[in-house]
Scaffold this motif. Structure first.
Motif, short mmCIF file in Angstrom:
data_model
loop_
_atom_site.label_atom_id
_atom_site.label_comp_id
_atom_site.label_asym_id
_atom_site.label_seq_id
_atom_site.Cartn_x
_atom_site.Cartn_y
_atom_site.Cartn_z
N ALA A 35 0.84 -1.35 -0.21
CA ALA A 35 0.02 0.02 -0.16
C ALA A 35 0.70 1.35 0.03
N ILE A 36 2.05 1.12 0.80
CA ILE A 36 2.88 2.30 0.73
C ILE A 36 4.34 2.07 0.58
N SER A 37 4.71 2.67 -0.60
CA SER A 37 6.14 2.40 -0.98
C SER A 37 6.98 3.67 -0.42
N ALA A 38 8.45 3.34 -0.28
CA ALA A 38 9.27 4.30 -0.17
C ALA A 38 9.34 5.26 -1.12
N GLU A 39 9.19 4.98 -2.21
CA GLU A 39 9.16 5.96 -3.09
C GLU A 39 8.13 6.99 -3.15
N ALA A 40 6.79 6.45 -2.96
CA ALA A 40 5.89 7.61 -2.68
C ALA A 40 5.98 8.18 -1.75
N LEU A 41 6.31 7.87 -0.62
CA LEU A 41 6.56 8.82 0.67
C LEU A 41 7.59 9.73 0.51
N LEU A 42 8.73 9.34 -0.24
CA LEU A 42 9.72 10.33 -0.75
C LEU A 42 8.95 11.48 -1.71
N GLU A 43 8.17 10.90 -2.52
CA GLU A 43 7.80 11.86 -3.43
C GLU A 43 6.88 12.75 -2.66
N THR A 44 5.91 12.55 -1.73
CA THR A 44 5.23 13.48 -1.05
C THR A 44 6.12 14.40 -0.24
N VAL A 45 7.01 13.97 0.46
CA VAL A 45 8.13 14.80 1.07
C VAL A 45 8.64 15.88 0.26
N ARG A 46 9.01 15.34 -1.21
CA ARG A 46 9.71 16.27 -2.04
C ARG A 46 8.78 17.41 -2.37
N VAL A 47 7.65 17.21 -2.37
CA VAL A 47 6.37 18.16 -2.89
C VAL A 47 6.48 19.03 -1.87
N LEU A 48 6.17 18.60 -0.28
CA LEU A 48 5.82 19.30 0.71
C LEU A 48 7.20 20.14 1.00
N SER A 49 8.47 19.63 0.54
CA SER A 49 9.53 20.52 1.28
C SER A 49 10.03 21.17 -0.18
N GLY A 50 9.30 21.28 -1.15
CA GLY A 50 9.96 21.85 -2.45
C GLY A 50 9.85 23.20 -2.30
N PRO A 51 10.44 24.09 -3.35
CA PRO A 51 10.41 25.40 -3.15
C PRO A 51 9.12 26.42 -3.32
N ASP A 52 8.16 25.67 -3.79
CA ASP A 52 6.95 26.35 -3.87
C ASP A 52 6.10 26.45 -2.48
N MET A 53 6.89 25.48 -1.43
CA MET A 53 5.99 25.68 -0.30
C MET A 53 6.64 26.65 0.71
N GLU A 54 7.93 27.15 0.23
CA GLU A 54 8.59 28.14 1.09
C GLU A 54 8.63 27.72 2.60
N GLY A 55 9.13 26.74 2.66
CA GLY A 55 9.33 26.65 4.29
C GLY A 55 8.15 26.25 5.15
N ARG A 56 6.91 26.15 4.46
CA ARG A 56 5.65 26.11 5.10
C ARG A 56 5.38 26.87 6.37
N LEU A 57 5.72 28.23 6.37
CA LEU A 57 5.61 29.06 7.51
C LEU A 57 4.31 29.36 7.61
N PRO A 58 3.35 29.03 8.82
CA PRO A 58 1.83 29.55 8.72
C PRO A 58 1.65 30.90 8.69
N GLY A 59 0.70 31.43 7.90
CA GLY A 59 0.34 32.77 7.67
C GLY A 59 0.97 33.27 6.42
N GLY A 60 1.95 32.36 5.93
CA GLY A 60 2.34 32.75 4.56
C GLY A 60 1.79 31.86 3.53
N PRO A 61 2.07 32.48 2.11
CA PRO A 61 1.28 31.51 1.06
C PRO A 61 2.01 30.24 0.77
N GLY A 62 3.05 30.05 1.27
CA GLY A 62 3.77 28.65 1.00
C GLY A 62 2.85 27.63 1.93
N TYR A 63 2.49 27.96 3.00
CA TYR A 63 2.12 27.09 4.05
C TYR A 63 0.60 26.76 3.43
#
Length: 514
Positions: A35-63
């Motif tokens: 059900a859950i592969s390492a590759e799929a997990l890493l891809e999710t992390v890659r998206v959430l930690s990518g430049p578009d998310m700008e460090g996911r600071l609450p109150g900012g557009p990246g978050y």
């Protein structure tokens, strides 16, 4: 391919933890590895930690982009909104439709956008040596703005606290100068009440400014070294309008070199009660910061639901924090391990359980603002979607992508729950260690304080890149990461399948004697 969550060889060992009485229908739960592969997990992390998310600071557009992406993923997996509709006016504009649909739990948070963060050492001839943001130093998350070139004065632990008998500013002239101070509280206790919050960065900045300082530099003690981390946990009080930076130990050593003392010497002199070691350094620095501060902006938790079957009135909550510490002057802190790894786990576990029709209702929650002070988990505990006494257990995942083993906290308070995790691990992943603790910890603490049995999944020795720009997806260990998530899925699946009756909490053990 499906199986009984790989639990058939385990259920006998867990029989003592199962709910009493006739058993209900059994959920067919997916094999974790399928059900859950390492590759799929890493891809999710890659998206959430990518430049578009700008460090996911609450109150900012990246978050906000991370929130929208996570909800789209949960929708695609077939989960339901976990809350009643919220007023779209209470959330960022881009998230209004999601609030109206019941996916989001809004609350206010302070926010600062840092557009400039520079530090340089100034030589006697006036030439400046620029230092590297994210390596040699970082702005504190709620720094003020300023452009300062001045001498640095070392002011001990940076305290002026008559009630506790400590004044690092006694006889010290810091007017117009830059104060350097140890970041932690003094190592000795001033009494039963301890240091409270006076030792935190923002209160220290307020004290420095009250004494006329133009900027504040904080440094860890040599006995407990720490890199120049990015952080938004600055402590209480209003914004302090002077630059506030954390510097790495080698930078601070260069600053104090002219005093004839090392930082270790100064730490030793400050180890006894009421001691001071304040001294002018004769070193000059140039500090430039520009930050836009807003005292209250909206942010949100993400809350999704998988309805249960015959035990639907009971709930299991699986959580992680979606936020991190953002960007400063173009340098971002990606937060891949902290906690895009836990968020990826929650999304993957939620999808796997949705396809299994669990007996108990499962809530998948991504918290905001853990880094600021656990604000999202406190907001959730203050207004949970079901009564707290119907939450059978919570499972929190934080920093599970790198390390040498899996550690599961909460075992001293709920040993029956903890034993389920250890028993499952013993015949599957074999990754856990015996060390545990009593409380909830971090985002698990708020529900723990309300009596909810708790498991806190983390990986041991996982912090080499904690709060550094180097916390990227490439640093994660795919095998350990996948094993941690597979174990968590097995555990949450067992809980959702009825294999646990909420137990009485064990008393907190006495502190160990040094």
């Amino acid at each position: 391919m499906t199986s009984r969550l790989d639990l058939l060889p385990i259920l006998g060992a867990l029989a003592c933890h199962a709910r009493p009485g006739p058993s209900g229908p059994t959920a067919v739960l997916p094999d974790p590895a399928a059900a859950i592969s390492a590759e799929a997990l890493l891809e999710t992390v890659r998206v959430l930690s990518g430049p578009d998310m700008e460090g996911r600071l609450p109150g900012g557009p990246g978050y906000d982009r991370a929130v929208a992406w996570a909800v789209a993923r949960l929708r695609a997996e077939g989960l339901e909104p976990g809350l009643a509709p919220a007023d779209p006016a209470s959330v960022p504009v881009a998230l209004g439709e999601l609030a109206r649909a019941g996916w989001l739990q809004p609350f206010p948070i302070e926010h600062a956008a840092i557009s400039t963060c520079d530090l340089a050492l100034v030589e006697p001839d006036g030439t400046a040596e620029p230092l590297a943001l994210g390596v040699d130093f970082a702005c504190r998350g709620f720094t003020g703005s300023g452009d300062v070139e001045a001498e640095v004065v070392f002011a001990g632990h940076g305290l002026d606290d008559p009630a506790r008998g400590q004044d690092d500013y006694a006889g010290l002239d810091v007017a117009g100068k830059v104060v350097l101070a140890f970041k932690p509280a003094p190592p000795w206790s001033p009494g039963e009440c301890g240091w409270g919050e006076s030792w935190m960065p923002r209160p220290k900045a307020a004290v420095a400014r009250a004494h006329g300082a133009a900027a504040l530099l904080l440094v860890p003690r040599p006995s407990d070294p720490q890199p120049a981390i990015g952080s938004v946990m600055d402590g209480p009080g209003p914004a302090v309008p002077i630059p506030q930076l954390q510097v790495a130990l080698p930078v601070a050593e260069r600053i104090v070199a002219g005093t004839g003392s090392t930082l270790a010497d100064l730490e030793t002199r400050l180890a006894t009660p009421q001691a001071t070691a304040s001294v002018a350094t004769a070193t000059r620095v140039r500090v430039r910061t520009a930050a836009t501060y807003r005292p209250a902006v909206p942010t949100v938790n993400v809350v999704a639901r998988i309805p249960g079957t015959d035990l639907a009135a009971e709930a299991v909550v699986v959580t992680a924090h979606l936020d991190h510490v953002g960007c400063q002057a173009g340098v971002c802190w990606p937060g891949a391990n902290d906690d895009a790894s836990g968020s990826a786990a929650v999304l993957a576990i939620a999808g796997a359980l949705r396809r299994a029709a669990p007996r108990r209702t499962v809530y998948a929650v991504l918290y905001a603002s853990e880094e600021h002070g656990l604000d999202g988990s406190k907001a959730f505990a203050a207004a949970p979607p079901v009564p707290v006494d119907r939450i059978v257990a919570q499972v929190n995942l934080d920093c599970i992508g790198i390390g040498d083993a899996v550690q599961v906290g909460g075992g001293q308070a709920s040993p029956g729950l903890w034993e389920i995790a250890r028993t499952i691990d013993a015949v599957t992943t074999r990754r856990t260690i015996a060390d545990t603790w009593w409380g909830g910890g971090a985002d698990a603490q708020a529900l723990f304080d309300l009596g909810v049995p708790t498991l806190y999944f983390a990986t041991h020795d996982a912090y080499a890149h904690l709060h550094l720009p180097s916390d990227t997806v490439d640093t994660l260990d795919p095998d350990l990461f996948a094993d941690a998530v597979h174990l968590a899925l097995r555990v949450v699946g067992a809980l959702a399948d009825g294999v646990y009756t909420r137990e009485a909490r064990m008393p907190e053990p006495p502190p160990e004697t040094p």
